[in-house]
Design an enzyme around this catalytic site. Structure first.
Site, PDB file in Angstrom:
ATOM      1  N   ASP A 176       2.009  15.283  -6.630  1.00 14.53           N
ATOM      2  CA  ASP A 176       0.831  14.713  -7.278  1.00 14.53           C
ATOM      3  C   ASP A 176       1.269  13.312  -7.671  1.00 14.53           C
ATOM      4  OD1 ASP A 176      -1.025  13.751  -9.127  1.00 14.53           O
ATOM      5  OD2 ASP A 176      -1.697  15.779  -9.568  1.00 14.53           O
ATOM      6  N   HIS A 177       0.760  12.309  -6.960  1.00  9.28           N
ATOM      7  CA  HIS A 177       1.358  10.976  -7.149  1.00  9.28           C
ATOM      8  C   HIS A 177       1.123  10.432  -8.563  1.00  9.28           C
ATOM      9  CE1 HIS A 177      -2.674   9.722  -5.818  1.00  9.28           C
ATOM     10  NE2 HIS A 177      -2.461   8.662  -6.544  1.00  9.28           N
ATOM     11  N   HIS A 239      -4.961  15.875 -10.621  1.00 10.08           N
ATOM     12  CA  HIS A 239      -4.475  14.703 -11.359  1.00 10.08           C
ATOM     13  C   HIS A 239      -4.786  14.780 -12.865  1.00 10.08           C
ATOM     14  CE1 HIS A 239      -3.737  13.164  -7.447  1.00 10.08           C
ATOM     15  NE2 HIS A 239      -4.973  12.832  -7.181  1.00 10.08           N
TER      16      HIS A 239
END
Ligand code: NAP
Length: 483
Positions: A176-177, A239
């Site tokens: 999950d950037h 996110h």
């Protein structure tokens, strides 16, 4: 202050989908920047793999073009040539047999070995199986998988199971950037590295928390994918949920992958179901020559949301009386992501009414201009009497740490280096992902069963008016969405 570049061990990294958009836009530019920073040791190999018929030189050319487009720093030709020399390509079909033995031939014993699955999730199982079949998996091998990790609990579970047949959980890195952002990691440093905040980090002192992830773009070329997903699946389940977990979790006993992820999981499990009146969904309207959501997805009957706002409760001792407000959407007034921790007013004001009532806000900006602000109340300067104003104590990293700071590194750079180091702290564990879906599924099912229609909102606005009302009715206000 110049931060240190800590080298990693030499590695063999295979990027499945090495010709695709994500590889060209994010993964390869991130690797190039780490190479420029001197973090990629000599002898490391990066191997692109996909079905396209390319030889090594053609792949290097493809990567050079991608870097020309997506690398945003200066381009030193010698460095570029050196970087490209470490690249090669294998033609491999995830669901076929050709090319796998050749790929296996690239692997070197006693070298860190990682496989980045930059392909659609329908190929994850096939890739895992063939890697195993062709002898490329040892106990230290890592795989990296991208979102979307399922579209509901059932599909996420099936994906987890298909990977678990061939890999131990300790080998699976679900990206999950958002977790790779410097500020997000700083959130943990601020909470758990300072005495100042943790004693106040609870319902007694915090009035509410807002998390906003706003975009100005529409769904553009991704209409077909997006319309089957929507803001809740695309952004909230992953996110925003991850950000909420880091804000709300208890201090882990140590900064160790499972200790951190255990605490995050407890937060997800403590989330109450969301009542229908606590959710607002919306779709952006056309504006001038910019198409509206329904035109963008070419589905005039679509009920998928391009915006969602919701009020959540984390049902535990720490957060019992502190609501969390989340919102995310497309075509909003600015591209801005932030977490705002809004503290309560002082219990009693010793100042005149003229001085006004004030509260502290800790705001954590994820984009643009990553940084952290703490609004504190001070006396307005001058001889005008005791008037109070709020001023930000600004900690914009590029200013505080200097232009050469590693703080400017992109999230993908940090996360890929963590994979090579074998550190899973910033990656989602399988049970976390499943718990997040288990909480999200009934919300989506609820509005499907009730036939809820999203509300229209103007392009360039803050979303539907009802989203503002979601906070107004509690006597609170959303913070302005601004860059
Ligand atoms: P893409 O541009 O369509 O690229 C897909 C890649 O997979 C291509 O390199 C393609 O190359 C390869 N591929 C397709 N079928 C294959 C097969 N059977 N065997 C081997 N390789 C195969 O997609 P993308 O945008 O890069 O996205 C990849 C994944 O990342 C998706 O799951 C996406 O949801 C996720 N993601 C993307 C982004 C982004 O910014 N693009 C952001 C977050 C997550 P060939 O056609 O040559 O085989």
């Amino acid at each position: 202050m110049v931060s240190r570049v800590i080298p990693v061990d030499p590695f063999d990294l295979v990027i499945f989908g090495g010709t695709g958009d994500l590889a060209r836009r994010k993964i390869l530019p991130a690797l190039f920047r780490r190479f420029l920073a001197g973090q990629i040791p000599e002898g490391s190999k990066i191997i692109g793999a996909a079905r396209s018929e390319l030889d090594d030189d053609a792949y290097r050319q493809l990567v050079a073009e991608a870097l020309a487009e997506f690398h945003d720093g200066e381009m030193d030709q010698k460095c570029l040539t050196d970087f490209l020399r470490g690249l090669s390509y294998e033609q491999v079909d995830a669901v076929g047999e050709a090319g796998w033995d050749a790929l296996a031939g690239h692997m070197r014993p006693d070298m860190v070995r990682a496989f980045y699955f930059s392909v659609g999730p329908s190929l994850f199982g096939a890739l895992a199986e063939r890697l195993q079949l062709h002898g490329m998996v040892d106990p230290d091998t890592r795989i990296v998988v991208e979102k979307p990790f399922g579209r509901d609990l059932e599909t996420a579970r099936a994906l987890n199971q298909s990977l678990a047949v061939h890999f131990d959980e300790s080998q699976i890195y679900r990206i999950d950037h958002y977790l790779g952002k410097e500020t997000v990691q700083n959130l943990m440093a601020i909470r758990f590295g300072n005495m100042l905040f943790e004693p106040l980090w609870n319902s007694q002192y915090i009035d509410h928390i807002q998390i906003t992830v706003a975009e100005t773009v529409g769904v553009q070329g991704r209409g077909d994918y997006y319309d089957r997903s929507g803001a809740t699946r695309d952004m909230v389940q992953n996110h925003l949920m991850q950000l909420l977990c880091l804000i709300a979790m208890e201090p882990p006993a140590k900064f160790d992958p499972d200790a951190v992820r255990d605490e995050k999981l407890k937060v997800i499990r403590a989330l109450d179901p969301v009542e229908p009146q606590d959710i607002v969904r919306g779709q952006y309207l056309l504006a001038g020559d910019r198409a509206g959501y329904l035109e963008d997805v070419e589905n005039s009957a679509s009920t998928t949301e391009s915006f969602v706002a919701m009020k959540l409760h984390v049902s535990n001792w720490r957060w019992a009386a502190t609501p969390f407000y989340l919102r995310t959407g497309k075509r909003l007034k600015a591209r801005a992501s932030e977490i705002a921790v809004v503290f309560k007013e002082t219990p009693h004001s010793i100042f005149d009414e003229d001085a006004g009532r004030h509260r502290n806000t800790l705001s954590i900006r994820l984009q643009p201009n990553e940084g952290i602000d703490l609004d504190v109340t001070i006396k307005e300067p001058g001889p005008g009497g005791m008037r109070l104003i709020d001023v930000p104590l600004d900690m914009t990293f590029s200013e505080a740490l200097g232009p050469d700071s590693e703080a400017a590194a992109d999230a993908y750079e940090r996360l890929i280096m963590d994979v090579i180091r074998g550190n899973q702290t910033l990656f989602m564990r399988g049970d976390e992902v499943e718990a997040a879906w288990a909480w999200t599924d009934p919300i989506i099912q609820g509005w499907t069963e009730r036939g809820d229609q999203p509300l229209a909102y103007d392009t360039g606005s803050s979303g539907p008016d009802d989203a503002l009302a979601l906070m107004h009715r509690d006597g609170r206000r959303w913070r302005e969405i601004r860059e």
